[in-house]
Every structure is written in structure tokens, then in C-alpha cells.
Scaffold this motif. Structure first.
Motif, PDB file in Angstrom:
ATOM      1  N   THR A  45       0.802  -1.222   0.000  1.00 46.87           N
ATOM      2  CA  THR A  45       0.000   0.000   0.000  1.00 46.87           C
ATOM      3  C   THR A  45       0.835   1.272   0.000  1.00 46.87           C
ATOM      4  OG1 THR A  45      -0.168  -0.021   2.420  1.00 46.87           O
ATOM      5  CG2 THR A  45      -1.883  -1.187   1.190  1.00 46.87           C
ATOM      6  N   GLY A  46       2.162   1.133  -0.032  1.00 50.15           N
ATOM      7  CA  GLY A  46       3.006   2.321  -0.191  1.00 50.15           C
ATOM      8  C   GLY A  46       3.567   2.903   1.080  1.00 50.15           C
ATOM      9  N   GLY A  47       3.712   2.091   2.122  1.00 54.30           N
ATOM     10  CA  GLY A  47       4.243   2.599   3.378  1.00 54.30           C
ATOM     11  C   GLY A  47       5.614   3.236   3.251  1.00 54.30           C
ATOM     12  N   PHE A  48       6.438   2.703   2.368  1.00 58.44           N
ATOM     13  CA  PHE A  48       7.731   3.319   2.072  1.00 58.44           C
ATOM     14  C   PHE A  48       7.678   4.117   0.779  1.00 58.44           C
ATOM     15  CE2 PHE A  48       9.315   0.407   5.240  1.00 58.44           C
ATOM     16  CZ  PHE A  48      10.421   1.059   5.773  1.00 58.44           C
ATOM     17  N   ALA A  49       6.955   3.619  -0.207  1.00 60.31           N
ATOM     18  CA  ALA A  49       6.967   4.234  -1.533  1.00 60.31           C
ATOM     19  C   ALA A  49       6.437   5.665  -1.525  1.00 60.31           C
ATOM     20  CB  ALA A  49       6.147   3.385  -2.503  1.00 60.31           C
ATOM     21  N   VAL A  50       5.320   5.891  -0.862  1.00 61.42           N
ATOM     22  CA  VAL A  50       4.719   7.227  -0.897  1.00 61.42           C
ATOM     23  C   VAL A  50       5.592   8.259  -0.193  1.00 61.42           C
ATOM     24  CG1 VAL A  50       2.733   8.604  -0.179  1.00 61.42           C
ATOM     25  CG2 VAL A  50       2.375   6.381  -1.274  1.00 61.42           C
ATOM     26  N   PRO A  51       6.115   8.003   1.009  1.00 62.82           N
ATOM     27  CA  PRO A  51       7.033   8.975   1.601  1.00 62.82           C
ATOM     28  C   PRO A  51       8.261   9.256   0.733  1.00 62.82           C
ATOM     29  CG  PRO A  51       6.260   7.470   3.284  1.00 62.82           C
ATOM     30  CD  PRO A  51       5.784   6.928   1.967  1.00 62.82           C
ATOM     31  N   LEU A  52       8.772   8.246   0.044  1.00 61.34           N
ATOM     32  CA  LEU A  52       9.906   8.468  -0.849  1.00 61.34           C
ATOM     33  C   LEU A  52       9.507   9.362  -2.021  1.00 61.34           C
ATOM     34  CD1 LEU A  52      11.499   4.904  -0.896  1.00 61.34           C
ATOM     35  CD2 LEU A  52      12.474   6.971   0.118  1.00 61.34           C
ATOM     36  N   ALA A  53       8.302   9.165  -2.531  1.00 68.95           N
ATOM     37  CA  ALA A  53       7.811  10.029  -3.606  1.00 68.95           C
ATOM     38  C   ALA A  53       7.631  11.462  -3.118  1.00 68.95           C
ATOM     39  CB  ALA A  53       6.503   9.480  -4.157  1.00 68.95           C
ATOM     40  N   VAL A  54       7.177  11.620  -1.893  1.00 68.34           N
ATOM     41  CA  VAL A  54       7.038  12.964  -1.310  1.00 68.34           C
ATOM     42  C   VAL A  54       8.391  13.674  -1.280  1.00 68.34           C
ATOM     43  CG1 VAL A  54       6.495  14.217   0.811  1.00 68.34           C
ATOM     44  CG2 VAL A  54       4.981  12.403   0.023  1.00 68.34           C
ATOM     45  N   GLU A  55       9.467  12.897  -1.120  1.00 67.76           N
ATOM     46  CA  GLU A  55      10.813  13.459  -1.124  1.00 67.76           C
ATOM     47  C   GLU A  55      11.334  13.731  -2.530  1.00 67.76           C
ATOM     48  OE1 GLU A  55      13.389  10.993   1.196  1.00 67.76           O
ATOM     49  OE2 GLU A  55      12.120  11.117   2.990  1.00 67.76           O
ATOM     50  N   PRO A  64       1.855  -8.352  -5.997  1.00 66.24           N
ATOM     51  CA  PRO A  64       0.878  -9.258  -6.613  1.00 66.24           C
ATOM     52  C   PRO A  64      -0.568  -8.945  -6.254  1.00 66.24           C
ATOM     53  CG  PRO A  64       1.937 -10.337  -4.760  1.00 66.24           C
ATOM     54  CD  PRO A  64       2.653  -9.040  -4.951  1.00 66.24           C
ATOM     55  N   SER A  65      -0.797  -8.075  -5.270  1.00 68.22           N
ATOM     56  CA  SER A  65      -2.161  -7.829  -4.789  1.00 68.22           C
ATOM     57  C   SER A  65      -2.801  -6.613  -5.450  1.00 68.22           C
ATOM     58  CB  SER A  65      -2.149  -7.627  -3.265  1.00 68.22           C
ATOM     59  OG  SER A  65      -3.393  -7.136  -2.820  1.00 68.22           O
ATOM     60  N   PRO A  66      -3.880  -6.796  -6.205  1.00 68.56           N
ATOM     61  CA  PRO A  66      -4.567  -5.641  -6.803  1.00 68.56           C
ATOM     62  C   PRO A  66      -5.193  -4.744  -5.742  1.00 68.56           C
ATOM     63  CG  PRO A  66      -5.811  -7.661  -7.193  1.00 68.56           C
ATOM     64  CD  PRO A  66      -4.500  -8.073  -6.616  1.00 68.56           C
ATOM     65  N   ASP A  67      -5.632  -5.306  -4.638  1.00 73.48           N
ATOM     66  CA  ASP A  67      -6.211  -4.493  -3.567  1.00 73.48           C
ATOM     67  C   ASP A  67      -5.156  -3.574  -2.954  1.00 73.48           C
ATOM     68  OD1 ASP A  67      -8.677  -5.673  -3.936  1.00 73.48           O
ATOM     69  OD2 ASP A  67      -8.384  -7.170  -2.358  1.00 73.48           O
ATOM     70  N   ALA A  68      -3.959  -4.121  -2.724  1.00 76.20           N
ATOM     71  CA  ALA A  68      -2.877  -3.301  -2.181  1.00 76.20           C
ATOM     72  C   ALA A  68      -2.515  -2.178  -3.137  1.00 76.20           C
ATOM     73  CB  ALA A  68      -1.654  -4.167  -1.883  1.00 76.20           C
ATOM     74  N   LEU A  69      -2.474  -2.480  -4.420  1.00 76.78           N
ATOM     75  CA  LEU A  69      -2.120  -1.458  -5.404  1.00 76.78           C
ATOM     76  C   LEU A  69      -3.194  -0.381  -5.505  1.00 76.78           C
ATOM     77  CD1 LEU A  69      -0.563  -3.688  -8.202  1.00 76.78           C
ATOM     78  CD2 LEU A  69       0.626  -2.247  -6.535  1.00 76.78           C
ATOM     79  N   ALA A  70      -4.460  -0.764  -5.306  1.00 80.73           N
ATOM     80  CA  ALA A  70      -5.536   0.236  -5.290  1.00 80.73           C
ATOM     81  C   ALA A  70      -5.367   1.170  -4.095  1.00 80.73           C
ATOM     82  CB  ALA A  70      -6.891  -0.462  -5.246  1.00 80.73           C
ATOM     83  N   SER A  71      -4.992   0.608  -2.945  1.00 80.99           N
ATOM     84  CA  SER A  71      -4.736   1.433  -1.763  1.00 80.99           C
ATOM     85  C   SER A  71      -3.532   2.334  -1.980  1.00 80.99           C
ATOM     86  CB  SER A  71      -4.513   0.544  -0.542  1.00 80.99           C
ATOM     87  OG  SER A  71      -5.669  -0.193  -0.221  1.00 80.99           O
ATOM     88  N   LEU A  72      -2.527   1.811  -2.658  1.00 86.63           N
ATOM     89  CA  LEU A  72      -1.355   2.609  -3.002  1.00 86.63           C
ATOM     90  C   LEU A  72      -1.748   3.817  -3.845  1.00 86.63           C
ATOM     91  CD1 LEU A  72       1.775   3.018  -3.464  1.00 86.63           C
ATOM     92  CD2 LEU A  72       1.495   1.542  -5.472  1.00 86.63           C
TER      93      LEU A  72
END
Length: 250
Positions: A45-55, A64-72
């Protein structure tokens, strides 16, 4: 997520985030332009990815999870970084085709190597998507910690099994497919062409200190985080950590 949940998660992930930030900053000094190209394998869901993008980094999350990617996608939108975050459905075996050969300055693999079909193949796939000098941030479950945990819980036979089992499992109902020890995982990294730079112990005490104390005692979470930080590189305590965080380069 409640405030208590966030506090405990912060204690458990702060060391990883801090070490990763330092490694990425060092990589950024060698690369002209704004931001790095980062692949987060199993990033959910982007716990690391989104903060890195903010930077300012460009992050591709392969999960592999479409649900996780939707949350991302929702999380990235909420933070205003949808243009910097890309979610791709897939797994470690497909990584080179999904992310591209020699396309990334850094690869994150946190809590994934335990569940892939072939850890050696997965590490080779990660190496293939990194540019020369690229950074790998690897977080894996450690065998020693589960041996200690099962023994402290009174499950002595399971502790002995975990100590001797090739995959570090305590029995057929153990939900974790495999665990590693430091010598084993550093050897596998070397075989895949990586140079290991640092190894930190993660969650050395966080899983042992009672939740009620950390959640209610003023300043306890901060004190626990400081204790974790102090013990993270100490060889004796690192050997007992629930996870190992390894920073390596290709």
C-alpha cells in the motif's frame, strides 16, 4: 490506523527508514538530476513508496495484490504524488520485465524474500534491474529471534525445531515460509553479485517489551526507539533481532 498503532509501527520501522534515507542520499550525490528511480518489490500500500515520492523520488511498486495497489493509488493521490508513484501487478520472478533491466537506482525488498519461491532467483532479478552502484535495501526475518520467542513462550520443542530446520520454521503450522541468519543471507547476496555495506538488527526489543507499557507510559515509545537504535549494530544484540536490515550495492 490508531495513534497507538502508528506509534508502535514508528518504533519498528524508524531504523529502516533512517538507514535507507542515508543510503539514498549518498546515491543521489552520484546521479545528476532531481530524484532517483526506485523499485519497491512487494511494496503493498506504499508505506515506504509514498514517503519516498514525497521526497521527490520516482517509485515503481511491484506487488501481486490488486487491492494493495488500489490502496497505493489512493495514498499517493492523498499525498499529491500520483505522478511519481506507479503500481504494477507482479512478483519477484517477473521483476526484470516489469521494471526494466538496469533501470533503477535503488530496490526495496522488505519482508518479501521469506515468501518467494526461490530467494536466490529473486536476488538475481533485483540485481538485474539495478544500475551499477545501485542500492538494495533488504529486510528479512531472522531465525534466532523466533527460536528465542518460542522458548520464552514455553514452546521448547518448537524452539528446537526452528533452530535446526533449514528454513528456520518451528513446525508445519508456522505461517512464515522461511527465515534467515546473517551468514546465510550475506552469502546469498554475494552470490547474486551484491556488496554488503551495513547490517542492522531491527525489532530487537520492540517485540519483547509489553505493548501496554509502550502505549501508555509517557516517553516509552521514544525511549524504546533510542534503545533499538543503540543496539541495532551491536553484534550480540543484532543476532537476536526479529529482522535484519541489509544495505548492499550492485
Amino acid at each position: 490506523m490508531t495513534m497507538v498503532d502508528r506509534r508502535r509501527r514508528s518504533v519498528r520501522t524508524a531504523l529502516v527508514a533512517e538507514a535507507l534515507r542515508v543510503a539514498l542520499a549518498a546515491r543521489a550525490r552520484t546521479e545528476p538530476g532531481a530524484g532517483l528511480d526506485i523499485v519497491d518489490l512487494g511494496g503493498g500500500t506504499g508505506g515506504f513508496a509514498v514517503p519516498l515520492a514525497v521526497e521527490g523520488h520516482r517509485v515503481t511498486v511491484v506487488d501481486p495484490s490488486p487491492d494493495a495497489l488500489a490502496s497505493l493509488e489512493r495514498r499517493a493521490s492523498d499525498e499529491g504524488v500520483s505522478d511519481l508513484v506507479r503500481g504494477v501487478q507482479g512478483d519477484a520472478a517477473e521483476l526484470p520485465g516489469l521494471a526494466g533491466e538496469s533501470a533503477a537506482d535503488a530496490v526495496l525488498c522488505h519482508g518479501v524474500l521469506e515468501v518467494v519461491d526461490d530467494p536466490v532467483q529473486a536476488l538475481q532479478a533485483m540485481a538485474s534491474v539495478l544500475r551499477p552502484g545501485g542500492v538494495l535495501s533488504l529486510l528479512v526475518a531472522q531465525r534466532n529471534a523466533v527460536v528465542l520467542a518460542r522458548a520464552l513462550a514455553g514452546h521448547l520443542a518448537e524452539a528446537r525445531i526452528a533452530l535446526q530446520d533449514p528454513d528456520g520454521r518451528w513446525g508445519a503450522t508456522d505461517p512464515m515460509p522461511r527465515r534467515f541468519d546473517e551468514a546465510e543471507i550475506t552469502r546469498q547476496l554475494a552470490d547474486a553479485g551484491f556488496v554488503v555495506h551495513t547490517v542492522h538488527g531491527v525489532r530487537t526489543f520492540a517485540d519483547l517489551v509489553p505493548s501496554a507499557f509502550v502505549d501508555t507510559e509517557p516517553g516509552a515509545a521514544e525511549s524504546l526507539a533510542e534503545l533499538e537504535r543503540a543496539a541495532s549494530r551491536h553484534p550480540a544484540f543484532r543476532a537476536l533481532a526479529t529482522q535484519l536490515h541489509i544495505l548492499a550495492t550492485r
